[in-house]
Design a protein around this motif. Sequence first.
Motif, PDB file in Angstrom:
ATOM      1  N   ILE A   4       0.871  -1.177   0.000  1.00  0.00           N
ATOM      2  CA  ILE A   4       0.000   0.000   0.000  1.00  0.00           C
ATOM      3  C   ILE A   4       0.907   1.225   0.000  1.00  0.00           C
ATOM      4  N   ILE A   5       0.718   2.092  -0.986  1.00  0.00           N
ATOM      5  CA  ILE A   5       1.536   3.289  -1.124  1.00  0.00           C
ATOM      6  C   ILE A   5       0.659   4.500  -0.878  1.00  0.00           C
ATOM      7  N   LEU A   6       1.063   5.358   0.045  1.00  0.00           N
ATOM      8  CA  LEU A   6       0.293   6.556   0.376  1.00  0.00           C
ATOM      9  C   LEU A   6       0.952   7.783  -0.239  1.00  0.00           C
ATOM     10  N   THR A   7       0.165   8.523  -1.016  1.00  0.00           N
ATOM     11  CA  THR A   7       0.630   9.770  -1.611  1.00  0.00           C
ATOM     12  C   THR A   7      -0.266  10.897  -1.128  1.00  0.00           C
ATOM     13  N   GLY A   8       0.180  12.111  -1.351  1.00  0.00           N
ATOM     14  CA  GLY A   8      -0.585  13.292  -0.960  1.00  0.00           C
ATOM     15  C   GLY A   8       0.353  14.397  -0.546  1.00  0.00           C
ATOM     16  N   THR A  15       2.322   9.625   6.863  1.00  0.00           N
ATOM     17  CA  THR A  15       3.141   8.902   7.839  1.00  0.00           C
ATOM     18  C   THR A  15       2.290   8.371   8.986  1.00  0.00           C
ATOM     19  N   THR A  16       1.443   9.199   9.538  1.00  0.00           N
ATOM     20  CA  THR A  16       0.613   8.792  10.670  1.00  0.00           C
ATOM     21  C   THR A  16      -0.344   7.669  10.281  1.00  0.00           C
ATOM     22  N   VAL A  17      -1.058   7.850   9.187  1.00  0.00           N
ATOM     23  CA  VAL A  17      -1.996   6.830   8.718  1.00  0.00           C
ATOM     24  C   VAL A  17      -1.234   5.578   8.283  1.00  0.00           C
ATOM     25  N   GLY A  18      -0.102   5.772   7.624  1.00  0.00           N
ATOM     26  CA  GLY A  18       0.700   4.644   7.173  1.00  0.00           C
ATOM     27  C   GLY A  18       1.176   3.764   8.319  1.00  0.00           C
ATOM     28  N   ARG A  19       1.659   4.383   9.379  1.00  0.00           N
ATOM     29  CA  ARG A  19       2.091   3.611  10.553  1.00  0.00           C
ATOM     30  C   ARG A  19       0.908   2.831  11.137  1.00  0.00           C
ATOM     31  N   ASN A  20      -0.260   3.458  11.144  1.00  0.00           N
ATOM     32  CA  ASN A  20      -1.464   2.825  11.672  1.00  0.00           C
ATOM     33  C   ASN A  20      -1.849   1.609  10.826  1.00  0.00           C
ATOM     34  N   ILE A  21      -1.821   1.757   9.508  1.00  0.00           N
ATOM     35  CA  ILE A  21      -2.142   0.637   8.613  1.00  0.00           C
ATOM     36  C   ILE A  21      -1.152  -0.503   8.820  1.00  0.00           C
ATOM     37  N   ALA A  22       0.129  -0.168   8.872  1.00  0.00           N
ATOM     38  CA  ALA A  22       1.161  -1.194   9.042  1.00  0.00           C
ATOM     39  C   ALA A  22       0.944  -1.970  10.338  1.00  0.00           C
ATOM     40  N   LYS A  23       0.630  -1.262  11.386  1.00  0.00           N
ATOM     41  CA  LYS A  23       0.391  -1.912  12.685  1.00  0.00           C
ATOM     42  C   LYS A  23      -0.824  -2.839  12.601  1.00  0.00           C
ATOM     43  N   LEU A  24      -1.911  -2.350  12.017  1.00  0.00           N
ATOM     44  CA  LEU A  24      -3.142  -3.140  11.932  1.00  0.00           C
ATOM     45  C   LEU A  24      -2.995  -4.373  11.047  1.00  0.00           C
ATOM     46  N   LYS A  25      -2.232  -4.260   9.960  1.00  0.00           N
ATOM     47  CA  LYS A  25      -2.081  -5.370   9.014  1.00  0.00           C
ATOM     48  C   LYS A  25      -0.853  -6.236   9.275  1.00  0.00           C
ATOM     49  N   THR A  28       5.247  -4.005   7.108  1.00  0.00           N
ATOM     50  CA  THR A  28       6.415  -3.182   7.415  1.00  0.00           C
ATOM     51  C   THR A  28       6.162  -1.769   6.892  1.00  0.00           C
ATOM     52  N   PHE A  29       6.445  -0.770   7.713  1.00  0.00           N
ATOM     53  CA  PHE A  29       6.248   0.623   7.321  1.00  0.00           C
ATOM     54  C   PHE A  29       7.548   1.192   6.768  1.00  0.00           C
ATOM     55  N   VAL A  30       7.450   1.879   5.633  1.00  0.00           N
ATOM     56  CA  VAL A  30       8.600   2.542   5.015  1.00  0.00           C
ATOM     57  C   VAL A  30       8.205   3.991   4.730  1.00  0.00           C
ATOM     58  N   ASP A  31       8.958   4.924   5.267  1.00  0.00           N
ATOM     59  CA  ASP A  31       8.771   6.345   4.965  1.00  0.00           C
ATOM     60  C   ASP A  31       9.901   6.729   4.013  1.00  0.00           C
ATOM     61  N   LYS A  72      10.139  -6.564  -2.113  1.00  0.00           N
ATOM     62  CA  LYS A  72       9.460  -6.896  -0.853  1.00  0.00           C
ATOM     63  C   LYS A  72       7.968  -6.637  -0.964  1.00  0.00           C
ATOM     64  N   GLU A  73       7.211  -7.452  -0.243  1.00  0.00           N
ATOM     65  CA  GLU A  73       5.764  -7.294  -0.205  1.00  0.00           C
ATOM     66  C   GLU A  73       5.333  -7.024   1.225  1.00  0.00           C
ATOM     67  N   GLN A  74       4.055  -6.699   1.363  1.00  0.00           N
ATOM     68  CA  GLN A  74       3.458  -6.364   2.653  1.00  0.00           C
ATOM     69  C   GLN A  74       4.160  -5.166   3.295  1.00  0.00           C
ATOM     70  N   LEU A  75       4.330  -4.148   2.446  1.00  0.00           N
ATOM     71  CA  LEU A  75       4.863  -2.873   2.908  1.00  0.00           C
ATOM     72  C   LEU A  75       3.762  -1.827   2.862  1.00  0.00           C
ATOM     73  N   VAL A  76       3.839  -0.868   3.761  1.00  0.00           N
ATOM     74  CA  VAL A  76       3.066   0.366   3.661  1.00  0.00           C
ATOM     75  C   VAL A  76       4.112   1.443   3.447  1.00  0.00           C
ATOM     76  N   ILE A  77       4.022   2.121   2.303  1.00  0.00           N
ATOM     77  CA  ILE A  77       5.042   3.097   1.927  1.00  0.00           C
ATOM     78  C   ILE A  77       4.430   4.490   1.951  1.00  0.00           C
ATOM     79  N   SER A  78       4.994   5.354   2.778  1.00  0.00           N
ATOM     80  CA  SER A  78       4.598   6.753   2.833  1.00  0.00           C
ATOM     81  C   SER A  78       5.589   7.542   1.978  1.00  0.00           C
TER      82      SER A  78
END
Length: 174
Positions: A4-8, A15-25, A28-31, A72-78
């Motif tokens: 999941i890649i977050l743009t905006g 970053t805040t939402v991304g960390r939350n998604i990573a924790k829930l799923k 791994t969170f990548v900023d 790598k898979e299962q990343l949340v990228i901010s």
Amino acid sequence: MENIILTGYMGSGKTTVGRNIAKLKGYTFVDTDERIVEQQHRSIRDIFATEGEQKFRDIETALLRQLIAEGKEQLVISTGGGMPLRAENRQLLSRLGKVVYLKANPETIYNRIKGDTTRPLLECDDPMKRIEEMLAARGPLYEEGAMLIVEVDGLKKSQAASEIITKCSVTFAS
């Protein structure tokens, strides 16, 4: 790839939402901004000051290529707010996973980032006007590169994270 890649725009909550998604799923969170600071051994502010925005954008593109090569898979990228401005980057981001645009209005962004001195593009006499101008220019590019748009004005980080998880889970399954 199941990422999941977050743009905006800066201050939209990537970053805040991304960390939350990573924790829930359990992902791994990548900023990307944090990764660039680690790799370059200097701040983004310093890169902008000494080498300019173009060099920083080149570094962002190189990082995207590196992330794709790692596979790598299962990343949340901010991502950094300007990363999707380049057509090449929008293409690379879509190869990495599901791109989600966190859309916020200028007032929300201003209230979140006023007083933050780490944002070199907002060092000006009228930051609110600058936010409005940049959003007008960047908004269509964020939308072009996204498979999902989530309006975050008035949402708590947990609400935004839940909406993204639900909608991305459907697309990963199909």
